[in-house]
Design an enzyme around this catalytic site. Structure first.
Site, PDB file in Angstrom:
ATOM      1  N   GLY A  83       0.790  -1.239   0.000  1.00 15.91           N
ATOM      2  CA  GLY A  83       0.000   0.000   0.000  1.00 15.91           C
ATOM      3  C   GLY A  83       0.818   1.282   0.000  1.00 15.91           C
ATOM      4  CD1 TRP A  89       4.340   2.890  -4.869  1.00 16.17           C
ATOM      5  CD2 TRP A  89       3.493   2.948  -6.933  1.00 16.17           C
ATOM      6  NE1 TRP A  89       5.390   2.787  -5.737  1.00 16.17           N
ATOM      7  CE2 TRP A  89       4.894   2.811  -7.028  1.00 16.17           C
ATOM      8  CE3 TRP A  89       2.750   2.989  -8.102  1.00 16.17           C
ATOM      9  CZ2 TRP A  89       5.566   2.737  -8.254  1.00 16.17           C
ATOM     10  CZ3 TRP A  89       3.413   2.912  -9.332  1.00 16.17           C
ATOM     11  CH2 TRP A  89       4.816   2.793  -9.410  1.00 16.17           C
ATOM     12  CG  ASP A 122      -1.147  -6.984  -4.197  1.00 12.12           C
ATOM     13  OD1 ASP A 122      -0.272  -6.186  -4.598  1.00 12.12           O
ATOM     14  OD2 ASP A 122      -0.915  -8.190  -3.953  1.00 12.12           O
ATOM     15  CG  ASP A 157      -4.448 -12.969 -10.843  1.00 10.08           C
ATOM     16  OD1 ASP A 157      -3.909 -11.988 -11.401  1.00 10.08           O
ATOM     17  OD2 ASP A 157      -4.104 -14.145 -11.022  1.00 10.08           O
ATOM     18  CG  ASP A 161       5.648  -0.922  -7.916  1.00 13.29           C
ATOM     19  OD1 ASP A 161       6.587  -1.081  -8.726  1.00 13.29           O
ATOM     20  OD2 ASP A 161       5.816  -0.829  -6.678  1.00 13.29           O
ATOM     21  CE  LYS A 221       8.093  -3.535 -10.412  1.00 16.94           C
ATOM     22  NZ  LYS A 221       8.284  -3.742  -8.963  1.00 16.94           N
TER      23      LYS A 221
HETATM   24  C1  LIG Z   1       6.489  -4.492  -5.554  1.00 15.02           C
HETATM   25  S1  LIG Z   1       4.968  -4.978  -4.929  1.00 15.02           S
HETATM   26  C2  LIG Z   1       4.038  -3.597  -5.040  1.00 15.02           C
HETATM   27  C3  LIG Z   1       4.380  -2.525  -4.038  1.00 15.02           C
HETATM   28  C4  LIG Z   1       3.420  -1.412  -4.001  1.00 15.02           C
HETATM   29  N1  LIG Z   1       3.482  -0.601  -5.165  1.00 15.02           N
HETATM   30  C5  LIG Z   1       3.652  -0.526  -2.796  1.00 15.02           C
HETATM   31  O1  LIG Z   1       4.127   0.532  -2.947  1.00 15.02           O
HETATM   32  O2  LIG Z   1       3.347  -0.961  -1.699  1.00 15.02           O
HETATM   33  C6  LIG Z   1       4.355  -6.045  -6.128  1.00 15.02           C
HETATM   34  C7  LIG Z   1       3.002  -6.590  -5.811  1.00 15.02           C
HETATM   35  O3  LIG Z   1       2.448  -7.153  -6.966  1.00 15.02           O
HETATM   36  C8  LIG Z   1       1.548  -8.097  -6.523  1.00 15.02           C
HETATM   37  N2  LIG Z   1       1.153  -9.018  -7.632  1.00 15.02           N
HETATM   38  C9  LIG Z   1       1.896  -9.800  -8.352  1.00 15.02           C
HETATM   39  N3  LIG Z   1       1.163 -10.446  -9.266  1.00 15.02           N
HETATM   40  C10 LIG Z   1      -0.112 -10.023  -9.139  1.00 15.02           C
HETATM   41  C11 LIG Z   1      -1.292 -10.279  -9.782  1.00 15.02           C
HETATM   42  N4  LIG Z   1      -1.389 -11.162 -10.786  1.00 15.02           N
HETATM   43  N5  LIG Z   1      -2.407  -9.645  -9.393  1.00 15.02           N
HETATM   44  C12 LIG Z   1      -2.353  -8.777  -8.378  1.00 15.02           C
HETATM   45  N6  LIG Z   1      -1.224  -8.498  -7.718  1.00 15.02           N
HETATM   46  C13 LIG Z   1      -0.102  -9.092  -8.089  1.00 15.02           C
HETATM   47  C14 LIG Z   1       2.270  -8.837  -5.437  1.00 15.02           C
HETATM   48  O4  LIG Z   1       1.380  -9.432  -4.546  1.00 15.02           O
HETATM   49  C15 LIG Z   1       3.032  -7.691  -4.782  1.00 15.02           C
HETATM   50  O5  LIG Z   1       2.385  -7.295  -3.634  1.00 15.02           O
END
Ligand SMILES: C[S@@+](CC[C@H](N)C(=O)[O-])C[C@H]1O[C@@H](n2cnc3c(N)ncnc32)[C@H](O)[C@@H]1O
Length: 866
Positions: free
Chosen positions: A57, A59, A77, A93, A118, A158
């Site tokens: 969270g 962002w 997420d 998802d 992200d 990203k």
């Molecule tokens: C680097 S983190 C994001 C950090 C976030 N931007 C923050 O500032 O807190 C990447 C996130 O992508 C999520 N993720 C990966 N694949 C996903 C998907 N198919 N659907 C939803 N979330 C996904 C992961 O659970 C992870 O929490």
């Protein structure tokens, strides 16, 4: 990725980690969004934002902070997100239709201004799978973005630098007006992540599904490279010479080489034939062998070079240049100094680039300087205006004399800025012109002069003529304005002064009297109404029987000298003098019929002499107050004819008479009279007198003292405000002694000790009555003495008694004791206890009763009358 770039362990706890902790962000990645937003400012204007892959969270927190209040923020997420104020979150998802429906349900008909992504596939798999998974996730997020974004919206995602990178960028470019890839400072250099900010969403009505299909998007595009050029080589060179540019045909990773991170040994770079290819292809130059490690300790291998070798992918043009230079230097050091053709070519290329850069830099520098100069000029102008406004305000609040303003206005109105006659910068211009205007000390050399150098002499003179006249006119206007301001200032000062008000009142009375006067006296009235050159001067002239045309020629001098001493209270003093110098027996000077009739009464017979005495007194006192210092000299001179003052006086020499003749004879007489009556009244005069009496000062010294730097300055044509100011400070300080001050104080104390008039009169009355009583007693005593039927003894007793009575004074009144009717004396009848002699009882009740009694009597009287 090498061991040093390991993402785990304490290496991760960098400054952004700490900052995130400090500022309450859930993830250090929050700073990536902060920095992206700082660069592109998309959050401030957004009303609706969707954050895909938002856990934990960070962002969302940033979005909530930077977006306007009441904005809609939705976070999705795989894992649940702890609640954040003003943010709606759900776990889903992002690749599934369920997620799409959830978002739709949340936004209803709304469109998002910003879609953030992200996401990173959950780790644990191989790099190659990670990279592809990431690209796929990006495409999925793009799919959601194009569905929910409003036209003109922003999509931030990203991406990893991989073979799919260019394909993704190509797709972005089809859908958005502006696409930029950037790496915010908070993103670690070791990370292959890069952020792409896609702005100005085009919102096409129809989007080819292939754009959002990974199978199509991530197809091999190498076939699109133009013939005759190998794609990778072109891109490699471009990567080095223009690293900041995004190239759609960037090749990414070679087939079969699925590593994201590539190392090259320093030896390959230094000794290899194609350094450009190395710089464009690899991520890092490594120093692993002994020889390479030695290169690290060389002077030419600076910290910059080491840092540049660490991550080639983040280098700019300058950094590549540094590495090439370092390579050349090292090759010379190693004896590989014979420059290969390639190297020369490279060097040349670099130099060309550098030349271009220099030109651009000079141009940019010039532009910068111009802008700065313009801004500075604007600033200066604004400051000058502010200062002027402030001064005017201060003057309006009576905090400053208009004198200061005048000086500022003088400069400003002439339009010469800070130019001044004393400005050394302008002396050249003054000399060149060969003349210097002497008008009120203004500097008439101006900006025009400074750039006149390029013009012809004739042009120059013609323009000068015009501008001189113009300036002269402006200077005159300014002077008139300043005089007006100064008069207004003086007027305000006077109005605040209580004494001035009294004087004004007197003046008004005098004028009122004159209005009823004889018509033939109009001249006098005019004189009394006129300004500083008013009644006083004219009356003086009339009084002075010896006044002649030659005197008139001296009038200006006299007037200007007088200005010096009587400037401040000029007009009020003039009116006073006019009034005081009025002779009762001279109809012309008496001023009015009314006064003539009034003063013709018997009771005023013989008052002329007394009045003259009073006039002289007032005149003398006012002169003492006003002309302290000048008097000092003159007092001593006047005293020469006065035998009573026993100090030596310097007689005037014939030739010097004009110099010293600052006042007319009448005034001298008045001052002599004043000294006779009042003595010396200033410590300076007393000091000088004592010095003369004690022979401490000789005649020659006295004459010499008269000639000082203040004595012969011309005051002609100088404005009154200037003379007033000069009169305060620009004068010689005549020394005074302790003894002189003590003598004056003693005299003052003696004067203060004298009784006031009423007491003196009462005492005189008492004395007179005592004398009368004594006389009466003596007469009675004589009668007693004359009787024959009394023995001598009886006579003596009788006479003694009478004389005692006559000498003893007035009968003493018997004291009446006042007893307050309260306490023990309350309500008693008869004499109170312990009180002897006459007494009277008083109480508050009695007072009231007495008043009531009077009131009732009054009412009764009225009733009887009616
Ligand atoms: C680097 S983190 C994001 C950090 C976030 N931007 C923050 O500032 O807190 C990447 C996130 O992508 C999520 N993720 C990966 N694949 C996903 C998907 N198919 N659907 C939803 N979330 C996904 C992961 O659970 C992870 O929490």
């Amino acid at each position: 990725m090498g061991k040093s770039q390991k993402k785990t362990g304490k290496g991760r706890l960098d400054k952004y980690y700490k900052l995130a902790k400090e500022q309450g962000y859930r993830a250090r990645s929050a700073f990536k969004l902060i920095q992206l937003n700082k660069k592109y400012s998309f959050l401030e204007s957004a009303r609706c934002c969707i954050d895909l892959c938002a856990a934990p969270g960070g962002w969302l927190q940033v979005a909530s902070k930077y977006m306007p209040v009441n904005s809609v923020i939705v976070g999705v997420d795989l894992v649940p997100i702890k609640p954040i104020p003003r943010v709606v979150t759900f776990a889903s998802d992002i690749t599934t239709p369920q997620c799409r429906n959830l978002i739709r349900g949340e936004l209803k008909d709304w469109k998002a201004d910003v879609v953030l992504h992200d996401g990173a596939p959950n780790v644990g798999t191989a790099w190659i799978q990670d990279a592809y998974g990431q690209s796929e996730l990006v495409l999925m997020s793009l799919k959601l973005a194009v569905e929910f974004l409003a036209k003109g919206g922003t999509f931030v995602t990203k991406v990893f630098r991989s073979a799919d990178y260019n394909n993704l960028i190509w797709v972005f470019n089809q859908l958005f007006g502006k696409v930029e890839a950037t790496k915010p400072p908070s993103s670690r250099n070791v990370s292959a992540e890069i952020f792409v900010v896609c702005r100005e969403f085009l919102a096409p009505k129809y989007i080819d599904p292939k754009f959002l299909d990974p199978k199509h998007v991530f197809k091999d595009l190498s076939s699109s490279v133009p013939d005759g050029q190998s794609g990778p080589v072109v891109n490699v060179q471009a990567n080095v010479f223009h690293p900041e540019k995004n190239r759609r045909k960037r090749e990414g990773y070679a087939d079969g080489d699925y590593t994201l991170f590539k190392l090259v040994s320093a030896s390959d770079f230094i000794k290899g034939p194609d350094p450009i290819a190395v710089l464009g292809t690899y991520n890092k130059i490594a120093f692993s062998t002994e020889e390479e490690k030695e290169w690290l300790s060389l002077d030419i291998t600076t910290e910059d070079v080491k840092a540049n070798c660490d991550d080639l992918k983040v280098l700019g043009k300058g950094d590549f240049k540094t590495l090439i230079k370092w390579r050349i230097a090292l090759r010379e050091e190693l004896g590989l100094d014979v420059k290969t053709k390639d190297t020369e070519e490279i060097t040349e290329t670099v130099e060309v680039v550098e030349e271009q850069n220099e030109e651009e830099q000079i141009q940019a520098e010039l532009e910068r300087l111009n802008t700065e100069n313009a801004a500075k000029a604007k600033r200066d102008k604004r400051r000058a205006n502010e200062k002027r406004t402030r001064t005017i305000q201060r003057m309006q609040l009576q905090m400053t004399a208009p004198l200061d303003i005048g000086l500022e206005q003088q400069d400003a109105s002439l339009g010469f800025g800070q130019d001044d006659i004393f400005d050394l910068q302008d002396t050249e211009g003054v000399r060149r012109r060969g003349r210097l205007s002497n008008q009120v000390g203004f500097d008439y050399t101006s900006e025009e002069d400074s750039d006149a150098g390029s013009r012809s002499e004739d042009d120059f003179e013609e323009e000068d003529l015009d501008s001189d006249e113009e300036r002269e006119r402006r200077a005159e206007e300014l002077e008139a304005e300043m005089d007006g301001l100064y008069d207004a200032y003086q007027q305000r000062l006077r109005e605040r002064d209580a004494k001035f008000k009294v004087k004004e009142a007197r003046k008004k009375n005098a004028e009122r009297e004159e209005w009823g006067g004889v018509k033939g006296d109009e001249d006098d009235r005019d004189e009394s109404d006129s300004g500083s050159e008013g009644a006083y001067d004219k009356l003086k002239r009339e009084d002075d029987s010896s006044s002649s045309s030659s005197d008139e020629s001296d009038d200006d001098d006299v007037a200007s000298k007088r200005k010096r001493s009587i400037a401040i209270e000029d007009s009020s003093r003039n009116s006073k003098r006019a009034r005081l110098l009025t002779k009762l027996d001279e109809p012309k000077a008496s001023g009015s019929q009314a006064s003539k009739v009034w003063f013709s009464q018997d009771v005023f017979a013989g008052m002329n002499d007394d009045l003259e005495g009073i006039e002289d007194d007032e005149e003398a006192i006012s002169d003492v107050e006003m002309d302290n210092v000048d008097d000092t000299h003159e007092d001593e001179q006047d005293g020469s004819e006065d035998d009573e003052d026993d100090f030596e006086v310097v007689p005037m020499e014939e030739d010097d008479a004009e110099l010293w003749d600052v006042e007319n004879e009448n005034e001298d007489e008045i001052k002599q009279e004043k000294i006779r009556r009042l003595g010396l009244v200033t410590p300076e005069a007393v000091t000088l007198a004592q010095q003369l009496v004690n022979r401490e000062k000789t005649k020659t010294q006295l004459i010499n003292d008269g000639f000082n730097r203040y004595s012969l300055n011309s005051k002609d044509d100088l404005p009154s405000w200037f003379l007033d100011d000069e009169a305060k400070h620009y004068k010689s300080n005549i020394p005074i002694t302790k003894e002189a001050v003590a003598a004056l104080r003693a005299k003052q104390r003696a004067l203060d000790a004298r009784p006031i008039k009423k007491i003196a009169e009462a005492k005189a009355r008492k004395k007179f009555k005592a004398a009368q009583r004594l006389e009466k007693a003596m007469k009675k005593a004589e009668g007693v003495n004359a009787t024959s039927d009394m023995s001598e003894r009886e006579k003596a007793q009788q006479i003694e008694k009478l004389m005692n009575k006559g000498m003893s004074g007035a009968k003493k009144r018997k004291e009446v004791k006042v007893v307050v009717a309260k306490g023990a004396h309350k309500g008693i009848k008869g004499r109170p206890k312990g009180v002897k002699g006459r007494y009277t009882m008083v109480d508050s009740r009695m007072k009231k009763e007495m008043r009531a009694k009077k009131r009732i009597e009054k009412v009764n009287k009225k009733r009887k009358r009616s």
